[in-house]
Design an enzyme around this catalytic site. Structure first.
Site, PDB file in Angstrom:
ATOM      1  N   TYR A 183      16.854 -14.729 -13.802  1.00  0.00           N
ATOM      2  CA  TYR A 183      17.283 -14.612 -12.407  1.00  0.00           C
ATOM      3  C   TYR A 183      18.117 -15.799 -11.913  1.00  0.00           C
ATOM      4  CZ  TYR A 183      12.826 -17.096 -11.876  1.00  0.00           C
ATOM      5  OH  TYR A 183      11.786 -17.969 -12.015  1.00  0.00           O
ATOM      6  N   ASP A 228       6.170 -10.914 -10.923  1.00  0.00           N
ATOM      7  CA  ASP A 228       4.908 -11.630 -10.940  1.00  0.00           C
ATOM      8  C   ASP A 228       4.563 -12.014 -12.374  1.00  0.00           C
ATOM      9  OD1 ASP A 228       2.744 -12.781  -9.880  1.00  0.00           O
ATOM     10  OD2 ASP A 228       1.730 -10.944  -9.281  1.00  0.00           O
ATOM     11  N   CYS A 255     -30.530  13.059 -12.758  1.00  0.00           N
ATOM     12  CA  CYS A 255     -29.556  13.186 -11.671  1.00  0.00           C
ATOM     13  C   CYS A 255     -30.221  12.743 -10.364  1.00  0.00           C
ATOM     14  CB  CYS A 255     -29.092  14.638 -11.572  1.00  0.00           C
ATOM     15  SG  CYS A 255     -28.186  14.993 -10.060  1.00  0.00           S
ATOM     16  N   LYS A 280       6.837 -11.794   0.838  1.00  0.00           N
ATOM     17  CA  LYS A 280       5.737 -11.248   0.051  1.00  0.00           C
ATOM     18  C   LYS A 280       5.308  -9.867   0.541  1.00  0.00           C
ATOM     19  CE  LYS A 280       3.546 -13.653  -2.589  1.00  0.00           C
ATOM     20  NZ  LYS A 280       2.977 -14.925  -2.906  1.00  0.00           N
ATOM     21  N   LYS A 330      10.547  -9.927  -6.628  1.00  0.00           N
ATOM     22  CA  LYS A 330       9.852 -11.159  -7.005  1.00  0.00           C
ATOM     23  C   LYS A 330       8.900 -10.777  -8.125  1.00  0.00           C
ATOM     24  CE  LYS A 330       7.675 -15.290  -5.284  1.00  0.00           C
ATOM     25  NZ  LYS A 330       6.610 -15.459  -6.268  1.00  0.00           N
ATOM     26  N   CYS A 370     -24.971  16.018 -15.045  1.00  0.00           N
ATOM     27  CA  CYS A 370     -26.071  16.860 -14.612  1.00  0.00           C
ATOM     28  C   CYS A 370     -25.591  18.291 -14.814  1.00  0.00           C
ATOM     29  CB  CYS A 370     -26.358  16.572 -13.140  1.00  0.00           C
ATOM     30  SG  CYS A 370     -27.250  17.897 -12.318  1.00  0.00           S
ATOM     31  N   GLU A 399      16.196  -9.590  -4.555  1.00  0.00           N
ATOM     32  CA  GLU A 399      15.710  -9.417  -5.924  1.00  0.00           C
ATOM     33  C   GLU A 399      14.207  -9.185  -5.920  1.00  0.00           C
ATOM     34  OE1 GLU A 399      16.706 -12.954  -8.114  1.00  0.00           O
ATOM     35  OE2 GLU A 399      18.750 -13.001  -7.325  1.00  0.00           O
ATOM     36  N   CYS A 454     -27.458  22.206  -8.629  1.00  0.00           N
ATOM     37  CA  CYS A 454     -27.630  20.832  -8.130  1.00  0.00           C
ATOM     38  C   CYS A 454     -26.985  20.707  -6.745  1.00  0.00           C
ATOM     39  CB  CYS A 454     -26.974  19.845  -9.096  1.00  0.00           C
ATOM     40  SG  CYS A 454     -26.900  18.179  -8.427  1.00  0.00           S
ATOM     41  N   CYS A 503     -30.794  16.007  -7.947  1.00  0.00           N
ATOM     42  CA  CYS A 503     -31.700  17.131  -8.194  1.00  0.00           C
ATOM     43  C   CYS A 503     -32.814  16.784  -9.169  1.00  0.00           C
ATOM     44  CB  CYS A 503     -30.919  18.344  -8.695  1.00  0.00           C
ATOM     45  SG  CYS A 503     -30.237  18.114 -10.345  1.00  0.00           S
TER      46      CYS A 503
HETATM   47  S1  IVH Z   1      14.326 -18.023  -7.943  1.00  0.00           S
HETATM   48  C1  IVH Z   1      14.896 -22.028  -6.602  1.00  0.00           C
HETATM   49  N1  IVH Z   1      14.068 -15.447  -8.296  1.00  0.00           N
HETATM   50  O1  IVH Z   1       8.758 -17.085  -7.969  1.00  0.00           O
HETATM   51  C2  IVH Z   1      14.463 -20.633  -6.693  1.00  0.00           C
HETATM   52  N2  IVH Z   1      12.155 -16.819  -8.561  1.00  0.00           N
HETATM   53  O2  IVH Z   1       7.532 -18.920  -5.914  1.00  0.00           O
HETATM   54  C3  IVH Z   1      13.262 -20.445  -7.524  1.00  0.00           C
HETATM   55  N3  IVH Z   1      10.132 -15.602  -9.173  1.00  0.00           N
HETATM   56  O3  IVH Z   1       8.828 -20.087  -9.720  1.00  0.00           O
HETATM   57  C4  IVH Z   1      13.261 -19.350  -8.398  1.00  0.00           C
HETATM   58  N4  IVH Z   1      11.042 -13.606  -9.246  1.00  0.00           N
HETATM   59  O4  IVH Z   1       8.510 -17.942 -11.032  1.00  0.00           O
HETATM   60  C5  IVH Z   1      13.454 -16.640  -8.293  1.00  0.00           C
HETATM   61  N5  IVH Z   1      13.972 -13.148  -8.598  1.00  0.00           N
HETATM   62  C6  IVH Z   1      13.381 -14.336  -8.597  1.00  0.00           C
HETATM   63  C7  IVH Z   1      12.010 -14.479  -8.897  1.00  0.00           C
HETATM   64  C8  IVH Z   1      11.429 -15.733  -8.853  1.00  0.00           C
HETATM   65  C9  IVH Z   1       9.926 -14.297  -9.410  1.00  0.00           C
HETATM   66  C10 IVH Z   1       9.093 -16.629  -9.245  1.00  0.00           C
HETATM   67  C11 IVH Z   1       9.475 -17.833 -10.039  1.00  0.00           C
HETATM   68  C12 IVH Z   1       9.324 -18.986  -9.106  1.00  0.00           C
HETATM   69  C13 IVH Z   1       8.394 -18.436  -8.091  1.00  0.00           C
HETATM   70  C14 IVH Z   1       8.580 -19.138  -6.776  1.00  0.00           C
END
Ligand code: IVH
Length: 681
Positions: free
Chosen positions: A232, A122, A414, A320, A120, A438, A118, A443, A417
């Site tokens: 999620y 932000d 400038c 990451k 992640k 300019c 999935e 130039c 020049c």
């Molecule tokens: S699962 C027990 N799924 O990442 C599992 N978290 O560093 C915990 N996050 O606090 C959450 N995308 O805010 C899960 N697809 C995803 C996620 C996700 C982002 C964040 C979430 C969590 C943090 C953990």
């Protein structure tokens, strides 16, 4: 170990803990970090390594033993039965292989484990509680057990269902779901822009902006913020009659929750790796920020068997991506004179490694931007690298100011020049921007930039004529326009400092080789404002030779699909200028041979129908459409069985899924170009 070494380590650990505590508070409680996530991660990794090596120095107060920050006093708090956990981070493939091995060992299985991969997201983690199908409470993660109640604020987010579709029998009185609240990048930029206009502090990134928006005491403010949610997972839920996380997500989706469409089941570790690569590649094209891939064991029974550690489950890990933000200091601000005479302030930075690349310069765009962000020489700043674009300064960390920082003023003249810099408006694709320029046609800085462009790979492709040599040639007066390039001789080149016989010979033969050039490249080389490769290509295909292109009026130019008024004026203006005409004459007299494009009279796409989706790397949608139609093809809006090809770019959406379902061939821009050229296999 001797005592003094031990006390050094103790000090190191203490310093790291204090630093992490402080950054944690800045991040969670004030939404105003002073360091990037990657830098925070590094400190955390360092501390984890030290604590692991010295278990006697571990402490329950350490930031490694805790999830998030304690809740702020202003919001009501609520405790949950099932803590919201965090995820362990992985930074390398080996960490993932180790994770997979740990999982298999603990489950005592040799076969492949089914995972879900999935994005992640932000943003900000939240829990939503539904009572009898209605949203009853929303809370932040807080310390995992106790979070802040932000129900009123969360209610304002359109993608949060206030009421859910109850599955018969599946949902009883209480259902807890968990997910991430995010702000998309476009909305974030717009919001920051308007905050800058009002002299309010800007947010460093969409995640801080989302967190700040959820912390409003007045939910009508939250309502104005472009927030969104993806679910999620679950907290405490009634039996959902399934052993699969993937399946639970599908059920949640059918109840009306927004589930991220990029989540994939992965039968093998190989597949997980593929997902990681694909996601990292599409990352910059996504409308929202993601910072990695979350890998979860799909079987809920297995999840239960694997269990949890203090702050994270053993059944999931976050892999990451390389960082895109970092912090550093501005050492100086220099003015760069562009090809069109625009004066652009550029920050010279203390070199900082961001996402594996050493960054030492960042554009500051223009004077307004410097004022809006109050950027001063000596400031510590957040720098961001996104995709291939030049790094930019996102925000000043004003807390780091010593008082010795020097405000910056744009020069009146400038720097290359000495002619007066004049404020003028600059048409960008979607707005007008004010810039200092300019206007001296002679130039040297503009000339240098023009020559570098003229000789660049996608233009005349003169190998060896780069930034340094172009500068030298202009400085000694050997080049006064790009027509002079073709008058260079080995003897002339040998006048230059540090120019050897061999290099001179090489350059002259590179120049000779470049003399046969396609019309589209030639047009691109001239550096006409707003004429990039695609427009040059359209012009070349439409008129076939330079003389006819030169004779066009603004009206006849603007009549072509893909060419607007601004471009038409610019092309016409360029060719009406006597100075430019003189230069063109010079080039043509020196033996440059312009090759006409193969006329599209060969209707390579006759009888084929196309649908476009996503952002293509080079062509805009209307340009792609014009090209297809000029080659005899048709362009439709929706994918059907009659569609011959779907042309998919970055962040392609539902059309891509439709094409896959129906079995329509999916191609990219490069493959389209091959079809047009009739060179596809
Ligand atoms: S699962 C027990 N799924 O990442 C599992 N978290 O560093 C915990 N996050 O606090 C959450 N995308 O805010 C899960 N697809 C995803 C996620 C996700 C982002 C964040 C979430 C969590 C943090 C953990």
């Amino acid at each position: 170990m001797n005592t003094s070494a031990n006390s050094t380590i103790r000090n190191q650990i203490e310093t790291l803990r204090q630093a992490l505590h402080r950054h944690n508070t800045l991040y969670h409680a004030h939404d105003n970090p002073e360091i990037s996530d990657a830098e925070y991660d590094l400190l955390m990794q360092e501390l984890i390594a030290l604590e692991n090596a010295h278990p006697d120095l571990q402490s329950p107060d350490s930031p490694t033993a805790r999830v998030g920050a304690p809740p702020l006093a202003v919001f009501e708090t609520a405790s949950r039965a099932l803590p919201m956990l965090s995820l362990d981070n992985a930074f390398a493939l080996q960490d993932i292989i180790d994770f997979d091995n740990r999982v298999k060992k603990a489950l005592q299985i040799q076969d492949e484990v089914l995972y879900t991969a999935e994005p992640k997201l932000d943003g900000v983690a939240v829990e939503l509680v539904y009572q009898d199908g209605k949203l009853a409470m929303a809370s932040t993660r807080g310390d995992g057990i106790t979070g802040e109640v932000i129900t009123a604020n969360v209610r304002t987010i359109r993608s949060v269902p206030l009421q859910i579709q109850l599955q018969t029998g599946a949902v009883e009185s209480r259902l807890e779901v968990r997910g991430e609240i995010i702000m998309d990048r476009k909305g974030f930029e717009k919001m920051n822009q308007s905050r800058e206009d009002k002299n309010l502090q800007v947010f460093a990134n969409p995640r801080n902006a989302a967190a700040g928006s959820l912390r409003q005491l007045d939910s009508s403010i939250t309502a104005t913020r472009p927030l969104d949610i993806f679910i999620y997972g679950t907290g405490l839920v009634p039996d959902m009659n399934s052993d699969s996380h993937w399946d639970v997500l599908k059920q949640l989706k059918s109840m009306g929750f927004r589930v991220n469409p990029l989540i994939r089941p992965c039968l093998t570790l190989e597949k997980v790796l593929e997902c990681y690569r694909e996601l990292e590649e599409s990352r910059s094209g996504l409308p929202y920020d993601i910072d990695g891939l979350v890998i979860k064991v799909d079987s809920l029974r297995y999840q239960g068997m694997l269990g949890e550690k203090a702050r994270s489950p053993r059944w999931a890990i976050a892999w990451k991506f390389q960082a895109v933000q970092g912090t550093t200091r501005i050492q100086a601000i220099e003015i760069q004179v562009g090809r069109t005479g625009v004066l652009t302030p550029v920050a010279h930075l203390e070199p900082v490694r961001i996402g594996g690349v050493l960054v030492s310069r960042a554009t500051l765009h223009n004077e307004e931007e410097i004022q809006r962000k109050d950027i001063r020489i000596g400031d510590t700043v957040f720098v961001e690298r996104a995709g291939d674009v030049i790094p930019k300064v996102v925000k000043v960390i004003t807390e780091k100011r010593s008082g010795n920082e020097i405000p910056f003023q744009m020069p009146a003249t400038c720097p290359a020049c000495g002619s007066q810099a004049i404020r003028s408006s600059l048409e960008k694709s979607d707005r007008l921007e004010s810039a200092l320029r300019c206007f001296n046609a002679r130039c040297p800085a503009q000339l240098k930039e023009n020559i570098i462009h003229f000789a660049s790979k996608r233009a005349f492709d003169i190998d060896g004529l780069g930034e340094k040599l172009a500068g030298q040639l202009v400085d000694v007066g050997l080049l006064t326009s790009y027509a002079d390039i073709f008058q260079l001789t080995i003897e002339k080149l040998l006048q230059l400092n540090r120019m050897g016989q061999k290099s001179a010979e090489n350059l002259i033969s590179a120049i000779d080789r470049s003399k046969k050039i396609q019309l589209s490249r030639f047009l691109y080389s001239l550096g006409i404002r707003h004429v990039g490769e695609n427009i040059a290509d359209i012009l070349a295909r439409k008129w076939g030779n330079i003389d006819t292109v030169m004779q066009q009026t603004p009206e006849s130019l603007a009549a072509i699909e893909g060419i607007g008024k601004i471009i038409a004026e610019s092309v016409h203006g360029f060719f009406s200028d006597p100075g430019n005409r003189g230069i063109l004459d010079g080039i043509l007299k020196s033996g440059v041979e312009i090759l006409s494009p193969t006329p599209i009279a060969v209707k390579t796409l006759e009888g084929k129908s196309f649908v476009l989706t996503g952002t293509l790397p080079n062509l805009t949608r209307s340009q792609a459409k014009a090209l297809i139609e000029a080659s005899g093809g048709k362009v439709g809006n929706a994918v059907s069985r009659n569609t011959s090809y779907l042309i998919a770019g970055e962040a392609a959406g539902s059309k891509l899924e439709a094409a896959r379902r129906i079995g329509v061939e999916i191609i990219d821009e490069a493959a389209l170009m091959q079809l047009v050229a009739g060179t596809a296999i």
